[in-house]
Enzyme design. Structure first.
Site, short mmCIF file in Angstrom:
data_model
loop_
_atom_site.label_atom_id
_atom_site.label_comp_id
_atom_site.label_asym_id
_atom_site.label_seq_id
_atom_site.Cartn_x
_atom_site.Cartn_y
_atom_site.Cartn_z
N SER A 25 17.76 35.89 -2.87
CA SER A 25 16.33 35.84 -2.59
C SER A 25 15.70 37.31 -2.17
O SER A 25 15.98 38.21 -1.67
CB SER A 25 16.11 35.16 -1.17
OG SER A 25 16.50 33.82 -1.27
N HIS A 57 12.83 33.28 -6.96
CA HIS A 57 14.15 33.28 -7.79
C HIS A 57 13.56 32.99 -9.34
O HIS A 57 13.17 31.86 -9.75
CB HIS A 57 14.94 32.00 -7.51
CG HIS A 57 15.53 32.01 -5.95
ND1 HIS A 57 16.67 32.99 -5.93
CD2 HIS A 57 15.01 31.95 -4.74
CE1 HIS A 57 16.98 32.81 -4.69
NE2 HIS A 57 16.20 32.26 -3.90
N HIS A 79 20.36 26.71 -6.36
CA HIS A 79 20.78 26.39 -5.09
C HIS A 79 21.38 24.88 -4.94
O HIS A 79 20.59 23.89 -5.78
CB HIS A 79 19.56 26.57 -4.16
CG HIS A 79 19.56 28.04 -3.67
ND1 HIS A 79 18.70 28.91 -4.67
CD2 HIS A 79 20.24 28.92 -2.65
CE1 HIS A 79 18.53 29.89 -4.03
NE2 HIS A 79 19.54 29.96 -3.01
N TYR A 81 20.33 22.69 -2.56
CA TYR A 81 19.32 22.17 -2.07
C TYR A 81 18.41 21.84 -2.96
O TYR A 81 17.12 20.79 -2.87
CB TYR A 81 18.48 22.96 -0.76
CG TYR A 81 18.04 23.99 -1.18
CD1 TYR A 81 16.79 24.58 -2.08
CD2 TYR A 81 18.60 25.36 -0.72
CE1 TYR A 81 16.48 25.62 -2.10
CE2 TYR A 81 18.18 26.61 -0.79
CZ TYR A 81 16.97 26.96 -1.63
OH TYR A 81 16.65 28.11 -2.14
N GLU A 82 18.17 22.41 -4.12
CA GLU A 82 17.42 21.96 -5.11
C GLU A 82 17.70 20.67 -5.69
O GLU A 82 17.00 20.01 -6.74
CB GLU A 82 17.41 23.14 -6.43
CG GLU A 82 16.68 24.25 -5.90
CD GLU A 82 16.85 25.42 -6.85
OE1 GLU A 82 15.94 25.53 -7.69
OE2 GLU A 82 17.81 26.25 -6.74
N ALA A 109 20.16 36.24 1.07
CA ALA A 109 19.42 36.77 2.22
C ALA A 109 20.19 35.71 3.24
O ALA A 109 20.55 34.73 3.14
CB ALA A 109 17.98 36.16 2.09
N MET A 207 22.42 29.68 2.64
CA MET A 207 22.40 28.37 1.76
C MET A 207 22.84 28.48 0.50
O MET A 207 22.74 27.84 -0.60
CB MET A 207 20.86 27.80 1.57
CG MET A 207 20.17 27.79 3.04
SD MET A 207 18.54 26.98 2.65
CE MET A 207 17.95 27.00 4.60
N SER A 208 23.62 29.58 0.25
CA SER A 208 24.30 29.92 -1.08
C SER A 208 25.60 30.84 -1.05
O SER A 208 26.35 30.33 -0.04
CB SER A 208 23.37 30.90 -1.75
OG SER A 208 23.32 32.25 -1.18
N ASN A 231 16.38 37.65 8.94
CA ASN A 231 15.68 37.16 10.23
C ASN A 231 16.86 36.83 11.33
O ASN A 231 18.06 36.73 10.85
CB ASN A 231 15.08 35.88 9.94
CG ASN A 231 16.02 34.78 9.26
OD1 ASN A 231 16.30 35.01 8.05
ND2 ASN A 231 16.68 33.84 9.90
N HIS A 243 10.22 30.87 4.66
CA HIS A 243 10.93 31.55 3.42
C HIS A 243 10.03 32.69 3.37
O HIS A 243 10.57 33.86 2.80
CB HIS A 243 10.46 30.57 2.33
CG HIS A 243 11.15 31.05 1.05
ND1 HIS A 243 12.57 31.38 1.03
CD2 HIS A 243 10.57 31.38 -0.08
CE1 HIS A 243 12.51 31.97 -0.30
NE2 HIS A 243 11.46 31.91 -0.87
N1 HPA Z 1 19.39 30.19 7.64
C1 HPA Z 1 19.85 29.93 6.51
N2 HPA Z 1 19.37 30.58 5.19
C2 HPA Z 1 18.69 31.72 5.39
C3 HPA Z 1 18.30 32.18 6.59
C4 HPA Z 1 18.68 31.43 7.63
O1 HPA Z 1 18.35 31.79 9.07
N3 HPA Z 1 17.81 33.25 6.45
C5 HPA Z 1 17.81 33.68 5.02
N4 HPA Z 1 18.31 32.59 4.66
#
Ligand code: HPA
Length: 268
Positions: A25, A57, A79, A81-82, A109, A207-208, A231, A243
């Site tokens: 990301s 992406h 991903h 989740y897609e 990320a 998530m990856s 974050n 996001h």
């Molecule tokens: N959680 C899950 N995936 C992420 C996060 C998060 O806080 N930040 C960036 N990708």
């Protein structure tokens, strides 16, 4: 899979990449801005291959040189989740293996769980916890790539980690190291989940990356992975997660991240 491979080979036109890079990301810019690009192929041009559906992406292979290194980049990943299967999201890694990569560098990320992992920090992944509830190796084993039971003791190559830390130090870049916990998403975690993950020994959450690392290790590739902390994980920061925040914070570390990645790729 056969048609996909021959399509990629056709486009590579004799170019043999040795290092594969998956750009996560907000990190896709690296391919165009820091690689001498020799060619590109959108995932949509590869028979049977899935393509990303998320903003930020792009979904294409780009190949070329970073210094002396011959590199095949994935600008955008797939991903779980897609709605794609574990096998679908890791197919590009198998394709990269089949065209010759020996080392895979994964970027992503992630949300920081450990106190020092604040937005803007880069974290070298030392190990992972798979909380995705699935595994890309489930199903018949493809013996062309590796054995049924894949050892995961040294998933993230110790020598590459040593190199990465030396490069960061030389560049005056703060590179932390820690354990990445992978969740399926797409909902961010709850604060209670983050507290539980901290107890489990996780330093950052995303998530990856884990499915790709598993498939790469199964095929005997050397793997390294770097998280860009965008974050504080849920409940540890001041407000809600989005996001947009992830993309914004990833963009802020562009320059130092790219400088690090260039040297790291070249050293592989
Ligand atoms: N959680 C899950 N995936 C992420 C996060 C998060 O806080 N930040 C960036 N990708």
């Amino acid at each position: 899979m056969k048609a996909a491979l021959s399509t990629l080979e056709l486009h590579l036109n004799g170019f043999t990449p040795r290092v594969g890079v998956v750009l996560g990301s907000g990190l896709g810019f690296f391919a165009e801005e820091h690689m001498e690009v020799l060619g590109e192929l959108p995932y949509s041009g590869i028979p049977g291959m899935s393509h990303p559906t998320v903003n930020g992406h792009k979904g294409r292979f780009l190949w070329g040189r970073v210094g002396h290194a011959s590199v095949l980049c994935m600008q955008g990943r797939l991903h779980y989740y897609e709605g794609y299967s574990m096998q679908q999201i890791t197919e590009p890694v198998r394709l990269m293996t089949q065209v010759g990569i020996q080392t895979l560098i994964l970027t992503n990320a992630a949300g920081g769980i450990r106190d020092d992992l604040v937005p803007g920090r880069l974290m070298l992944i030392s190990d992972h916890i798979n909380m995705m509830g699935d595994n890309p190796l489930i199903g018949p084993n493809d013996d062309r790539f590796g054995d049924r039971f894949c050892d995961m003791t040294y998933t993230y190559c110790p020598e590459l980690r040593t190199k990465a830390k030396a490069i960061a130090e030389k560049q005056g870049l703060l590179l932390s190291e820690g354990v990445y916990i992978a969740v399926s998403g797409p909902s961010f975690e709850t604060p209670a989940e983050i507290r539980a993950f901290r107890t489990l020994g996780a330093d950052a959450v995303g998530m990856s990356t884990v499915p790709e690392a598993i498939i790469a290790r199964h095929a005997g590739l050397r793997v390294a992975a770097v998280s860009c902390i965008t974050n504080k994980a849920a409940g540890l920061g001041s407000g809600e997660l989005s996001h947009e925040e992830v993309a914004r914070e990833a963009a802020k570390v562009k320059t130092s991240f790219a400088e690090f990645l260039c040297s790291f790729v070249e050293s592989c």
